[in-house]
Write an enzyme that holds these catalytic residues in place. Structure first.
Site, PDB file in Angstrom:
ATOM      1  N   ASP A  35       0.856  -1.195   0.000  1.00 41.71           N
ATOM      2  CA  ASP A  35       0.000   0.000   0.000  1.00 41.71           C
ATOM      3  C   ASP A  35       0.894   1.248   0.000  1.00 41.71           C
ATOM      4  O   ASP A  35       1.889   1.303   0.730  1.00 41.71           O
ATOM      5  CB  ASP A  35      -0.909  -0.025   1.236  1.00 41.71           C
ATOM      6  CG  ASP A  35      -2.078   0.927   1.120  1.00 41.71           C
ATOM      7  OD1 ASP A  35      -3.221   0.451   1.085  1.00 41.71           O
ATOM      8  OD2 ASP A  35      -1.842   2.163   1.055  1.00 41.71           O
ATOM      9  N   GLN A  67     -14.210   2.242   1.584  1.00 41.42           N
ATOM     10  CA  GLN A  67     -13.652   1.773   0.310  1.00 41.42           C
ATOM     11  C   GLN A  67     -13.480   2.957  -0.628  1.00 41.42           C
ATOM     12  O   GLN A  67     -14.405   3.756  -0.817  1.00 41.42           O
ATOM     13  CB  GLN A  67     -14.555   0.714  -0.341  1.00 41.42           C
ATOM     14  CG  GLN A  67     -13.926   0.091  -1.587  1.00 41.42           C
ATOM     15  CD  GLN A  67     -14.774  -1.025  -2.204  1.00 41.42           C
ATOM     16  OE1 GLN A  67     -15.877  -1.319  -1.750  1.00 41.42           O
ATOM     17  NE2 GLN A  67     -14.253  -1.639  -3.252  1.00 41.42           N
ATOM     18  N   HIS A 107     -10.002  -5.640  -3.086  1.00 36.76           N
ATOM     19  CA  HIS A 107      -8.649  -5.740  -2.522  1.00 36.76           C
ATOM     20  C   HIS A 107      -8.737  -6.133  -1.067  1.00 36.76           C
ATOM     21  O   HIS A 107      -9.567  -5.629  -0.307  1.00 36.76           O
ATOM     22  CB  HIS A 107      -7.859  -4.439  -2.698  1.00 36.76           C
ATOM     23  CG  HIS A 107      -8.564  -3.214  -2.227  1.00 36.76           C
ATOM     24  ND1 HIS A 107      -9.561  -2.611  -2.949  1.00 36.76           N
ATOM     25  CD2 HIS A 107      -8.417  -2.483  -1.100  1.00 36.76           C
ATOM     26  CE1 HIS A 107      -9.996  -1.545  -2.294  1.00 36.76           C
ATOM     27  NE2 HIS A 107      -9.326  -1.445  -1.156  1.00 36.76           N
ATOM     28  N   LEU A 108      -7.856  -7.044  -0.704  1.00 34.79           N
ATOM     29  CA  LEU A 108      -7.770  -7.539   0.669  1.00 34.79           C
ATOM     30  C   LEU A 108      -6.549  -6.885   1.324  1.00 34.79           C
ATOM     31  O   LEU A 108      -5.412  -7.085   0.868  1.00 34.79           O
ATOM     32  CB  LEU A 108      -7.631  -9.060   0.647  1.00 34.79           C
ATOM     33  CG  LEU A 108      -7.523  -9.775   1.990  1.00 34.79           C
ATOM     34  CD1 LEU A 108      -8.725  -9.471   2.879  1.00 34.79           C
ATOM     35  CD2 LEU A 108      -7.401 -11.289   1.762  1.00 34.79           C
TER      36      LEU A 108
HETATM   37  P1  AMP Z   1      -9.673   1.178   0.408  1.00 35.92           P
HETATM   38  O1  AMP Z   1      -9.750   2.523   1.099  1.00 35.92           O
HETATM   39  O2  AMP Z   1     -10.068   0.018   1.266  1.00 35.92           O
HETATM   40  O3  AMP Z   1     -10.426   1.213  -0.916  1.00 35.92           O
HETATM   41  O4  AMP Z   1      -8.151   0.929   0.095  1.00 35.92           O
HETATM   42  C1  AMP Z   1      -7.502   1.493  -1.002  1.00 35.92           C
HETATM   43  C2  AMP Z   1      -6.041   1.503  -0.657  1.00 35.92           C
HETATM   44  O5  AMP Z   1      -5.308   1.686  -1.846  1.00 35.92           O
HETATM   45  C3  AMP Z   1      -5.631   2.622   0.296  1.00 35.92           C
HETATM   46  O6  AMP Z   1      -5.087   2.053   1.486  1.00 35.92           O
HETATM   47  C4  AMP Z   1      -4.592   3.402  -0.497  1.00 35.92           C
HETATM   48  O7  AMP Z   1      -3.531   3.874   0.299  1.00 35.92           O
HETATM   49  C5  AMP Z   1      -4.130   2.379  -1.522  1.00 35.92           C
HETATM   50  N1  AMP Z   1      -3.602   2.896  -2.769  1.00 35.92           N
HETATM   51  C6  AMP Z   1      -4.076   3.912  -3.516  1.00 35.92           C
HETATM   52  N2  AMP Z   1      -3.330   4.064  -4.635  1.00 35.92           N
HETATM   53  C7  AMP Z   1      -2.349   3.128  -4.581  1.00 35.92           C
HETATM   54  C8  AMP Z   1      -1.256   2.767  -5.431  1.00 35.92           C
HETATM   55  N3  AMP Z   1      -1.024   3.415  -6.591  1.00 35.92           N
HETATM   56  N4  AMP Z   1      -0.456   1.749  -5.053  1.00 35.92           N
HETATM   57  C9  AMP Z   1      -0.669   1.098  -3.882  1.00 35.92           C
HETATM   58  N5  AMP Z   1      -1.692   1.379  -3.043  1.00 35.92           N
HETATM   59  C10 AMP Z   1      -2.520   2.378  -3.386  1.00 35.92           C
END
Ligand code: AMP
Length: 114
Positions: A32, A94, A100-101
């Site tokens: 992340d 989300q 995503h897990l």
């Molecule tokens: P969620 O809030 O459960 O939808 O999680 C999305 C996650 O994606 C968050 O923890 C972000 O920090 C992460 N995220 C966003 N963009 C990227 C990226 N380019 N590479 C890796 N993680 C990312």
């Protein structure tokens, strides 16, 4: 099964970089960008589904694959325990609508979560 507007599809397809730590025929795991714990890895299916429930409906084995990949990541990171989280829906936090897990570990994790 790829959405051209989806950030995580682009990482899966290698169009934008990800810090990939594990990969199978069915899933990709990458760190992340905004880690909430010393280990914070996202495990995503290669196919595009908006959330965990949609993946379970379309491909039940795909959910098991994510959990299996998460266990592999946790072992590789040397985690004694870890937390698996599917944020499902905007109200639950989300922000990226490709299943995503979250795999979180490496520090004490309190309960209940915020
Ligand atoms: P969620 O809030 O459960 O939808 O999680 C999305 C996650 O994606 C968050 O923890 C972000 O920090 C992460 N995220 C966003 N963009 C990227 C990226 N380019 N590479 C890796 N993680 C990312």
């Amino acid at each position: 099964m790829s959405d051209p507007d989806c950030l995580f599809c682009k990482i899966v397809d290698g169009e934008i970089p990800g810090d990939v730590v594990h990969s199978t025929d069915h899933s990709v795991a990458f760190r992340d960008v905004n880690p909430q714990a010393p280990t914070h890895v996202l495990v995503v299916p290669r196919g595009h589904h908006r959330d965990a429930a949609a993946l379970a409906a379309a491909d039940p084995a795909g959910v098991a694959d994510l959990v299996d990949a998460a266990a592999h990541v946790a072992a590789a990171e040397g985690l004694e325990g870890y937390r698996l989280v599917f944020n499902t829906g905007e109200a639950a936090g989300q922000t990226v609508f490709h299943t995503h897990l979250h795999v979180l570990g490496g520090r004490p994790l309190s309960w209940p979560p915020g």
